[in-house]
Each structure stands twice: as structure tokens, then as C-alpha cells.
Motif scaffolding. Structure first.
Motif, short mmCIF file in Angstrom:
data_model
loop_
_atom_site.label_atom_id
_atom_site.label_comp_id
_atom_site.label_asym_id
_atom_site.label_seq_id
_atom_site.Cartn_x
_atom_site.Cartn_y
_atom_site.Cartn_z
N UNK A 191 60.10 95.56 -45.05
CA UNK A 191 61.41 95.88 -44.48
C UNK A 191 62.36 94.73 -44.76
N UNK A 192 63.56 95.05 -45.23
CA UNK A 192 64.60 94.05 -45.43
C UNK A 192 65.72 94.30 -44.44
N UNK A 193 66.17 93.22 -43.82
CA UNK A 193 67.25 93.33 -42.83
C UNK A 193 68.09 92.06 -42.86
N UNK A 194 69.29 92.20 -43.39
CA UNK A 194 70.27 91.11 -43.38
C UNK A 194 69.67 89.80 -43.89
N UNK A 195 69.03 89.87 -45.04
CA UNK A 195 68.49 88.68 -45.66
C UNK A 195 67.08 88.32 -45.24
N UNK A 196 66.54 89.01 -44.24
CA UNK A 196 65.17 88.78 -43.81
C UNK A 196 64.23 89.79 -44.46
N UNK A 251 68.58 99.05 -42.14
CA UNK A 251 67.36 98.52 -42.73
C UNK A 251 67.13 99.10 -44.13
N UNK A 252 66.43 98.34 -44.96
CA UNK A 252 65.91 98.82 -46.23
C UNK A 252 64.39 98.79 -46.13
N UNK A 273 58.68 91.68 -56.06
CA UNK A 273 60.14 91.59 -56.06
C UNK A 273 60.73 91.86 -54.68
N UNK A 274 60.02 92.62 -53.84
CA UNK A 274 60.54 92.92 -52.50
C UNK A 274 59.56 92.61 -51.38
N UNK A 275 58.33 92.22 -51.72
CA UNK A 275 57.32 91.93 -50.71
C UNK A 275 56.53 90.69 -51.09
N UNK A 276 56.53 89.65 -50.27
CA UNK A 276 55.82 88.42 -50.65
C UNK A 276 54.32 88.61 -50.82
N UNK A 277 53.75 89.64 -50.21
CA UNK A 277 52.32 89.91 -50.36
C UNK A 277 52.01 90.83 -51.53
N UNK A 278 53.06 91.36 -52.18
CA UNK A 278 52.93 92.39 -53.22
C UNK A 278 52.34 93.68 -52.68
#
Length: 200
Positions: free
Chosen positions: A58-63, A2-3, A48-53
Motif C-alpha cells: 500500500x502506498x499513501x502519501x509517500x509511505x 491509497x494506491x 519497484x513498489x514493494x521492498x520485500x518484492x
């Protein structure tokens, strides 16, 4: 792996929840720390990493999974130890975590998380006292009902992670709890992951 995208460790109570859960359960992840640069809720660079800003995300395999409660439920699908195995304990734990997620607004407003400071409250309003009393009752119920030492039994789960920011608030503002509830707070503060967060 996970990221996990989080913000300032001194202030970001929402980031602490999944971070301490993953750390304590030994679930591997890569931490991505981003600092608040504007008032919370206006950090457009987080888009850039969160749609809610907002954090955490959490990023996991494209999700991308955003919001601490959604992250916990997502991780649970691959790691059942996130919630208690016992059905009754799991129902209590989910309810208590959701209550923290949506409630205790007075506590969160007056006693914002700021790990590195110690703050003396000269007055405690009736509304804040009601939040403190509810925390005390919730902790006491969980500990007595499921035998401790954690809120829903003998192992650390997501419900404990959701109250880790409260542990820092109790420490910062010197809030008064009953001995069993205070012992639970001290147990959370002593966790290696909590010590690591505090040191950072």
C-alpha cells in the motif's frame, strides 16, 4: 487516496485480504494489478513498489506499507471500522486474523487459492483435517460469541477479510464444514466485493 498493489486475482490470497476490506468498507483506493511472472517469492519486478518484492503493498502519501497485516493496521488508524469497536470483539478479531496470517500452513500448501477451478481431493490427511477442524471451531466460536452474521459481530471487519481467501478455498476444494461455518463461508462468497474479485 491509497494506491494498492496486488497480483493475479486467481491466485493471490494475500492481495485479496486488503483489497476486499477496502472495497467492502468503501475506503477509496486505486488498484495496481501486476501479474506473477516467476515462482512466487521471485518476482523481482515487484521491488519497484514493494521492498520485500511481495504483494500486497500500500502506498499513501509517500509511505509504503507492505504485508497484509501491516496494511490493515495502518488503514485502521484512519478508518476505525477496520476492526470491531467492542474491545472484546476486537481482541478476538485480531487474534483470529493473526492466526490466519501465521498459521494454517497445511491448508495453504495443499489447498492453494485458485478461484476459477474446482478440485477434488481424493484424500484429506490428518494434518489437513486438523486445519479444517480448527477453522470450523474458530468460525463457530466467533459467530456464537458475537452473534454474527460476521466473525466478530454484525459488521464486516478485517478478520473477515483475512478469511475471504479461505472461503474461495472451501469453494474450490469442496471442504466440509459444519452448517454454521459453511453458512459463514457462503456469506463471504456472496459479498459484492468477493463477487467482483471472482468475476475478474
Amino acid at each position: 487516496m491509497y494506491d494498492l498493489y496486488i497480483a493475479n486475482k486467481n491466485y493471490s490470497s494475500w492481495s485479496l485480504r486488503p483489497w476486499v476490506l477496502l472495497k467492502t468498507l468503501g475506503i477509496p483506493f486505486t488498484e495496481h494489478l501486476h501479474y506473477f511472472s516467476t515462482p512466487i517469492g521471485e518476482n523481482v519486478q515487484f521491488k519497484a513498489f514493494s521492498p520485500s518484492s511481495l504483494v500486497p503493498a500500500l502506498h499513501d502519501q509517500g509511505l509504503t506499507i507492505w504485508d497484509s497485516l501491516a496494511i490493515v493496521e495502518y488503514v485502521y488508524e484512519a478508518h476505525p471500522a477496520v476492526w470491531p469497536a467492542d474491545r472484546e470483539a476486537r481482541a478476538f478479531a485480531r487474534s483470529a486474523a493473526a492466526e490466519m496470517h501465521s498459521g494454517f500452513s497445511v491448508l495453504r500448501t495443499i489447498c492453494t487459492m485458485t478461484c476459477g477451478l474446482r478440485v477434488k481431493l481424493h484424500t484429506i490427511s490428518p494434518a489437513l483435517q486438523r486445519n479444517i477442524d480448527r477453522l470450523d471451531a474458530l468460525f463457530s466460536e466467533g459467530l456464537s460469541r458475537f452473534g454474527g452474521p460476521f466473525l466478530a459481530g454484525d459488521t464486516f471487519t478485517a478478520v473477515d477479510a483475512f478469511y475471504c481467501p479461505v472461503a474461495f478455498r472451501v469453494q474450490t476444494y469442496g471442504l466440509t464444514l459444519s452448517p454454521p461455518a459453511q453458512a459463514y463461508i457462503e456469506r463471504l462468497l456472496a459479498l459484492p466485493a468477493m463477487q467482483d474479485w471472482y468475476a475478474a
